[in-house]
Design a protein around this motif. Structure first.
Motif, PDB file in Angstrom:
ATOM      1  N   PHE A 118     -20.156  70.111  27.047  1.00 57.57           N
ATOM      2  CA  PHE A 118     -20.137  69.474  25.728  1.00 57.57           C
ATOM      3  C   PHE A 118     -21.522  69.013  25.265  1.00 57.57           C
ATOM      4  O   PHE A 118     -21.663  68.542  24.133  1.00 57.57           O
ATOM      5  CB  PHE A 118     -19.192  68.269  25.739  1.00 57.57           C
ATOM      6  CG  PHE A 118     -17.747  68.659  25.848  1.00 57.57           C
ATOM      7  CD1 PHE A 118     -17.029  69.016  24.715  1.00 57.57           C
ATOM      8  CD2 PHE A 118     -17.111  68.671  27.076  1.00 57.57           C
ATOM      9  CE1 PHE A 118     -15.704  69.383  24.813  1.00 57.57           C
ATOM     10  CE2 PHE A 118     -15.786  69.040  27.182  1.00 57.57           C
ATOM     11  CZ  PHE A 118     -15.079  69.401  26.045  1.00 57.57           C
ATOM     12  N   GLU A 119     -22.548  69.141  26.107  1.00 58.26           N
ATOM     13  CA  GLU A 119     -23.862  68.598  25.783  1.00 58.26           C
ATOM     14  C   GLU A 119     -24.436  69.124  24.477  1.00 58.26           C
ATOM     15  O   GLU A 119     -25.121  68.408  23.760  1.00 58.26           O
ATOM     16  CB  GLU A 119     -24.838  68.819  26.932  1.00 58.26           C
ATOM     17  CG  GLU A 119     -24.581  67.887  28.098  1.00 58.26           C
ATOM     18  CD  GLU A 119     -25.548  68.085  29.254  1.00 58.26           C
ATOM     19  OE1 GLU A 119     -26.438  68.959  29.167  1.00 58.26           O
ATOM     20  OE2 GLU A 119     -25.380  67.366  30.251  1.00 58.26           O
ATOM     21  N   GLU A 120     -24.185  70.387  24.142  1.00 59.47           N
ATOM     22  CA  GLU A 120     -24.742  70.932  22.906  1.00 59.47           C
ATOM     23  C   GLU A 120     -23.840  70.669  21.688  1.00 59.47           C
ATOM     24  O   GLU A 120     -24.200  71.001  20.561  1.00 59.47           O
ATOM     25  CB  GLU A 120     -25.046  72.419  23.037  1.00 59.47           C
ATOM     26  CG  GLU A 120     -23.842  73.318  23.210  1.00 59.47           C
ATOM     27  CD  GLU A 120     -24.245  74.779  23.349  1.00 59.47           C
ATOM     28  OE1 GLU A 120     -24.578  75.409  22.335  1.00 59.47           O
ATOM     29  OE2 GLU A 120     -24.209  75.267  24.506  1.00 59.47           O
ATOM     30  N   TYR A 121     -22.687  70.038  21.912  1.00 56.60           N
ATOM     31  CA  TYR A 121     -21.754  69.784  20.813  1.00 56.60           C
ATOM     32  C   TYR A 121     -21.505  68.311  20.535  1.00 56.60           C
ATOM     33  O   TYR A 121     -21.182  67.926  19.414  1.00 56.60           O
ATOM     34  CB  TYR A 121     -20.390  70.429  21.109  1.00 56.60           C
ATOM     35  CG  TYR A 121     -20.483  71.894  21.454  1.00 56.60           C
ATOM     36  CD1 TYR A 121     -20.830  72.829  20.492  1.00 56.60           C
ATOM     37  CD2 TYR A 121     -20.240  72.335  22.751  1.00 56.60           C
ATOM     38  CE1 TYR A 121     -20.926  74.171  20.807  1.00 56.60           C
ATOM     39  CE2 TYR A 121     -20.328  73.678  23.076  1.00 56.60           C
ATOM     40  CZ  TYR A 121     -20.672  74.587  22.098  1.00 56.60           C
ATOM     41  OH  TYR A 121     -20.758  75.902  22.419  1.00 56.60           O
ATOM     42  N   ILE A 122     -21.627  67.490  21.548  1.00 61.87           N
ATOM     43  CA  ILE A 122     -21.266  66.073  21.446  1.00 61.87           C
ATOM     44  C   ILE A 122     -22.467  65.215  21.816  1.00 61.87           C
ATOM     45  O   ILE A 122     -23.087  65.422  22.858  1.00 61.87           O
ATOM     46  CB  ILE A 122     -20.092  65.720  22.395  1.00 61.87           C
ATOM     47  CG1 ILE A 122     -18.855  66.569  22.093  1.00 61.87           C
ATOM     48  CG2 ILE A 122     -19.773  64.233  22.341  1.00 61.87           C
ATOM     49  CD1 ILE A 122     -18.179  66.272  20.790  1.00 61.87           C
ATOM     50  N   LYS A 123     -22.784  64.239  20.962  1.00 58.05           N
ATOM     51  CA  LYS A 123     -23.862  63.300  21.267  1.00 58.05           C
ATOM     52  C   LYS A 123     -23.240  61.908  21.328  1.00 58.05           C
ATOM     53  O   LYS A 123     -22.882  61.338  20.308  1.00 58.05           O
ATOM     54  CB  LYS A 123     -24.930  63.345  20.183  1.00 58.05           C
ATOM     55  CG  LYS A 123     -26.081  62.380  20.434  1.00 58.05           C
ATOM     56  CD  LYS A 123     -27.124  62.511  19.353  1.00 58.05           C
ATOM     57  CE  LYS A 123     -28.268  61.597  19.420  1.00 58.05           C
ATOM     58  NZ  LYS A 123     -28.708  60.953  20.544  1.00 58.05           N
ATOM     59  N   PRO A 124     -23.107  61.373  22.527  1.00 66.97           N
ATOM     60  CA  PRO A 124     -22.563  60.020  22.628  1.00 66.97           C
ATOM     61  C   PRO A 124     -23.611  58.986  22.204  1.00 66.97           C
ATOM     62  O   PRO A 124     -24.802  59.207  22.368  1.00 66.97           O
ATOM     63  CB  PRO A 124     -22.225  59.866  24.110  1.00 66.97           C
ATOM     64  CG  PRO A 124     -23.032  60.894  24.804  1.00 66.97           C
ATOM     65  CD  PRO A 124     -23.360  61.973  23.832  1.00 66.97           C
ATOM     66  N   TYR A 125     -23.159  57.919  21.607  1.00 70.17           N
ATOM     67  CA  TYR A 125     -24.056  56.805  21.333  1.00 70.17           C
ATOM     68  C   TYR A 125     -23.312  55.527  21.665  1.00 70.17           C
ATOM     69  O   TYR A 125     -22.110  55.432  21.516  1.00 70.17           O
ATOM     70  CB  TYR A 125     -24.564  56.811  19.888  1.00 70.17           C
ATOM     71  CG  TYR A 125     -23.519  56.542  18.845  1.00 70.17           C
ATOM     72  CD1 TYR A 125     -23.329  55.260  18.318  1.00 70.17           C
ATOM     73  CD2 TYR A 125     -22.701  57.554  18.371  1.00 70.17           C
ATOM     74  CE1 TYR A 125     -22.369  55.012  17.362  1.00 70.17           C
ATOM     75  CE2 TYR A 125     -21.732  57.313  17.416  1.00 70.17           C
ATOM     76  CZ  TYR A 125     -21.579  56.039  16.908  1.00 70.17           C
ATOM     77  OH  TYR A 125     -20.624  55.793  15.975  1.00 70.17           O
ATOM     78  N   GLN A 126     -24.063  54.585  22.167  1.00 69.60           N
ATOM     79  CA  GLN A 126     -23.468  53.333  22.609  1.00 69.60           C
ATOM     80  C   GLN A 126     -23.941  52.226  21.688  1.00 69.60           C
ATOM     81  O   GLN A 126     -25.103  52.216  21.259  1.00 69.60           O
ATOM     82  CB  GLN A 126     -23.874  53.027  24.046  1.00 69.60           C
ATOM     83  CG  GLN A 126     -23.104  51.888  24.657  1.00 69.60           C
ATOM     84  CD  GLN A 126     -23.339  51.799  26.161  1.00 69.60           C
ATOM     85  OE1 GLN A 126     -24.063  52.580  26.744  1.00 69.60           O
ATOM     86  NE2 GLN A 126     -22.699  50.826  26.772  1.00 69.60           N
ATOM     87  N   TYR A 127     -23.055  51.321  21.356  1.00 75.14           N
ATOM     88  CA  TYR A 127     -23.396  50.194  20.500  1.00 75.14           C
ATOM     89  C   TYR A 127     -22.500  49.024  20.864  1.00 75.14           C
ATOM     90  O   TYR A 127     -21.511  49.187  21.568  1.00 75.14           O
ATOM     91  CB  TYR A 127     -23.220  50.561  19.021  1.00 75.14           C
ATOM     92  CG  TYR A 127     -21.788  50.842  18.624  1.00 75.14           C
ATOM     93  CD1 TYR A 127     -21.013  49.868  18.007  1.00 75.14           C
ATOM     94  CD2 TYR A 127     -21.189  52.067  18.892  1.00 75.14           C
ATOM     95  CE1 TYR A 127     -19.697  50.111  17.662  1.00 75.14           C
ATOM     96  CE2 TYR A 127     -19.876  52.315  18.551  1.00 75.14           C
ATOM     97  CZ  TYR A 127     -19.142  51.336  17.928  1.00 75.14           C
ATOM     98  OH  TYR A 127     -17.829  51.584  17.592  1.00 75.14           O
ATOM     99  N   TYR A 128     -22.870  47.869  20.399  1.00 76.01           N
ATOM    100  CA  TYR A 128     -22.054  46.678  20.606  1.00 76.01           C
ATOM    101  C   TYR A 128     -21.250  46.424  19.353  1.00 76.01           C
ATOM    102  O   TYR A 128     -21.766  46.498  18.244  1.00 76.01           O
ATOM    103  CB  TYR A 128     -22.923  45.458  20.919  1.00 76.01           C
ATOM    104  CG  TYR A 128     -23.581  45.550  22.267  1.00 76.01           C
ATOM    105  CD1 TYR A 128     -22.849  45.323  23.419  1.00 76.01           C
ATOM    106  CD2 TYR A 128     -24.913  45.885  22.391  1.00 76.01           C
ATOM    107  CE1 TYR A 128     -23.437  45.412  24.671  1.00 76.01           C
ATOM    108  CE2 TYR A 128     -25.515  45.986  23.622  1.00 76.01           C
ATOM    109  CZ  TYR A 128     -24.769  45.746  24.761  1.00 76.01           C
ATOM    110  OH  TYR A 128     -25.360  45.845  25.995  1.00 76.01           O
TER     111      TYR A 128
END
Length: 149
Positions: A118-128
């Motif tokens: 999924f690396e080329e399709y999904i970009k995870p981002y973390q936030y509060y």
């Protein structure tokens, strides 16, 4: 701690305003639809397809919109579109919340990592984020105990 309480009050105020604006927009859209129908009928009755007012030209337009029937056979619908040379208007989509849930499940099953596929399709981002819910008596007592009241 006072700064946090001030920020919470401001945050809650913005959430409340968002809800108020959503309700107001929904109500306004209903009124717009009703008034549009009244105006169109008045223009038809007066045989005035174009009216100038306040620097704007209002013109009567006969329009048709097409909506897919909600409970129709999806496969048959798409096949019919394709049979009539309209297959290029079919778009595959994934609901954002459904995708988030599915990806969270995959990450959990994969030792906290998103599978490499999924690396080329999904970009995870973390936030509060800050959750808001109605306070119960029990929750209020626990918060006061932690605060030292």
């Amino acid at each position: 701690m006072a700064d946090i309480f001030t920020l919470i009050d401001e945050y809650k105020g913005l959430l409340d305003e968002k809800d108020r604006l959503k309700d107001a927009t929904t109500e306004n859209n209903k009124e717009l639809e009703k008034k549009r129908k009244e105006l169109a009928q008045a223009m038809i009755d007066a045989e005035s397809p174009k009216v100038s007012r306040g620097g704007f030209l209002y013109s009567l337009q006969d329009k048709t919109k097409y909506n897919k029937i909600g409970d129709c056979d999806e496969d048959g619908f798409f096949e019919t579109l394709e049979e009539h040379g309209l297959g290029d208007i079919i778009k595959r989509t994934v609901n954002a919340q459904t995708l988030n849930g599915a990806m969270a499940g995959l990450v959990e099953e994969n030792d906290g990592e998103l599978p490499e596929d999924f690396e080329e399709y999904i970009k995870p981002y973390q936030y509060y984020d800050v959750a808001k819910r109605k306070e119960t008596n029990k929750a209020a007592k626990n918060a006061k105990k932690k605060k030292g009241e």
